[in-house]
Design an enzyme around this catalytic site. Structure first.
Site, PDB file in Angstrom:
ATOM      1  N   CYS A 135       4.670 -19.139  30.376  1.00  0.00           N
ATOM      2  CA  CYS A 135       5.061 -17.769  30.038  1.00  0.00           C
ATOM      3  C   CYS A 135       6.418 -17.760  29.345  1.00  0.00           C
ATOM      4  O   CYS A 135       7.462 -17.812  30.002  1.00  0.00           O
ATOM      5  CB  CYS A 135       5.099 -16.918  31.305  1.00  0.00           C
ATOM      6  SG  CYS A 135       5.602 -15.236  30.983  1.00  0.00           S
ATOM      7  N   CYS A 138       8.661 -14.881  30.318  1.00  0.00           N
ATOM      8  CA  CYS A 138       9.299 -14.963  31.641  1.00  0.00           C
ATOM      9  C   CYS A 138      10.435 -15.980  31.637  1.00  0.00           C
ATOM     10  O   CYS A 138      11.475 -15.756  32.235  1.00  0.00           O
ATOM     11  CB  CYS A 138       8.302 -15.404  32.705  1.00  0.00           C
ATOM     12  SG  CYS A 138       6.692 -14.683  32.571  1.00  0.00           S
ATOM     13  N   ASP A 139      10.223 -17.122  30.999  1.00  0.00           N
ATOM     14  CA  ASP A 139      11.143 -18.247  31.164  1.00  0.00           C
ATOM     15  C   ASP A 139      11.977 -18.595  29.929  1.00  0.00           C
ATOM     16  O   ASP A 139      12.855 -19.450  30.001  1.00  0.00           O
ATOM     17  CB  ASP A 139      10.338 -19.496  31.580  1.00  0.00           C
ATOM     18  CG  ASP A 139       9.567 -19.260  32.866  1.00  0.00           C
ATOM     19  OD1 ASP A 139      10.058 -18.472  33.700  1.00  0.00           O
ATOM     20  OD2 ASP A 139       8.482 -19.836  33.027  1.00  0.00           O
TER      21      ASP A 139
END
Ligand code: FAD
Length: 307
Positions: A135, A138-139
């Site tokens: 992701c 997200c990261d």
């Protein structure tokens, strides 16, 4: 919650499940949504920006997921956080089994969606969360001014590479073929970025690192020569798989594990319907998942009338 005979149980609360919940509740059905995650929204929660949902251009995916859930909450939909492990089909009653409970219902909509596929190479699971990610949204922020790789050639891989190129010093896009599958508009945007290098005809054979990703090993798919690149992180975007494994008693599926169902959501089993990414369909998007939820409830209502 035990002892209730539901009209409808919806498994999953991504766009398809939430849409079904809204339509079902407004139709006056006694319904319950079972969601394994602490949050509703499904894959949308991991989407940095949704630019193709009509009327919500450029919306942050997380906010969209929250908004979808808020709509269902406002109507008083009941949710429970459990993982469905099995559906038992009686003649008129279905029992949805979780690790903790058994729920009886006249109909079921399976809206369990899909998940990211893995590369299956050495180092991938060992370094997951230590530089291996599925992701970018997200990261990605953890890799500001660092060098990362994105693996894949579809829309998600190219979107991820574009997104990461904003903050990272260098982005390698590793693709096993010599052309990308992503939409032309995305490819055009990618090609304009000077810090993205596409590694054509390459597959990742191993991810190395002690406590953090340090290197990826590559193999050329044409001449089979080996190479390696130093990286700080690697984002895997090689496709999705339906969330049907681990659930017993599902209707017929295709060879890839998608539940066979048409637009009306009807499956090979009476009273059991499928909606969203988990069913056989051409286009897996938020807008089609939302439409599926509404269509499946219409089929549920028809079924209940004839019960
Ligand atoms: P999902 O969103 O997958 O939701 C399924 C839900 O079911 C999840 O909450 C899951 O926790 C739950 N669940 C699964 N198994 C169980 C179980 N056994 N018991 C209980 N609950 C369970 N689409 C667009 O239209 N525009 C975009 O820009 C876009 N970008 C995307 C970017 C990324 C990175 C990804 C991954 C997807 C993107 N998509 C986009 C696709 C879109 O997110 C999906 O098509 C959509 O979310 C499918 O909705 P769904 O409800 O069918 O499934």
């Amino acid at each position: 919650m035990r002892g209730i005979m539901y009209d409808l149980i919806i498994i999953g609360s991504g766009p398809a499940g939430l849409s079904a919940a809204v339509y079902g509740k407004r139709a006056g059905l006694e319904l319950l949504v079972i969601e394994q995650s602490g949050m509703s929204g499904g894959q949308v929660l991991n989407t940095y920006e949704v630019d193709n949902y009509l009327g919500m251009q450029g919306m942050n995916g997380f906010d969209m997921g929250m908004q979808f859930r808020a709509h269902a909450d406002k109507l008083g939909v009941s949710f429970i956080e459990e993982t469905v492990l099995k559906i038992e089909s009686g003649e008129k009653v279905r029992t949805v089994v979780t690790g903790k409970n058994r729920f009886e219902t006249k109909t079921v909509i399976i809206a369990t969606g899909a998940s990211h596929a893995k590369l299956g190479v050495t180092g991938e699971s060992e370094l997951s969360g230590m530089g291996v990610s599925y992701c970018a949204t997200c990261d990605g922020a953890f890799f500001r001014n660092r060098t990362v790789a994105v693996v894949g050639g579809g829309d998600v891989a190219v979107e991820d590479a574009i997104f990461l190129a904003r903050a990272c010093e260098k982005v390698y896009l590793v693709h096993r073929r010599d052309e990308l599958r992503a939409a032309k508009i995305l490819q055009d945007r990618l090609m304009e970025l000077s810090n993205v290098e596409i590694l054509w005809n390459q597959i990742v054979t191993e991810i190395e690192g002690k406590d953090q990703v340090e290197k990826m090993k590559l193999q050329n798919t044409k001449d089979h020569t080996a190479a390696e690149k130093e990286i700080d992180g690697i984002f895997v975007a090689v496709g999705i798989r339906p969330n049907t494994t681990g659930i017993e008693g599902l209707p017929d599926m295709d060879e890839n594990g998608y539940i066979q169902a048409g637009e009306d959501g009807r499956t090979s089993m009476e009273g059991i319907f499928a909606a969203g990414d988990v069913r056989t369909k051409r286009l897996r998007q938020i807008i089609t998942a939302v439409a599926d939820g509404a269509n499946a409830v219409t089929s549920v209502q028809e079924y209940l009338l004839n019960l």
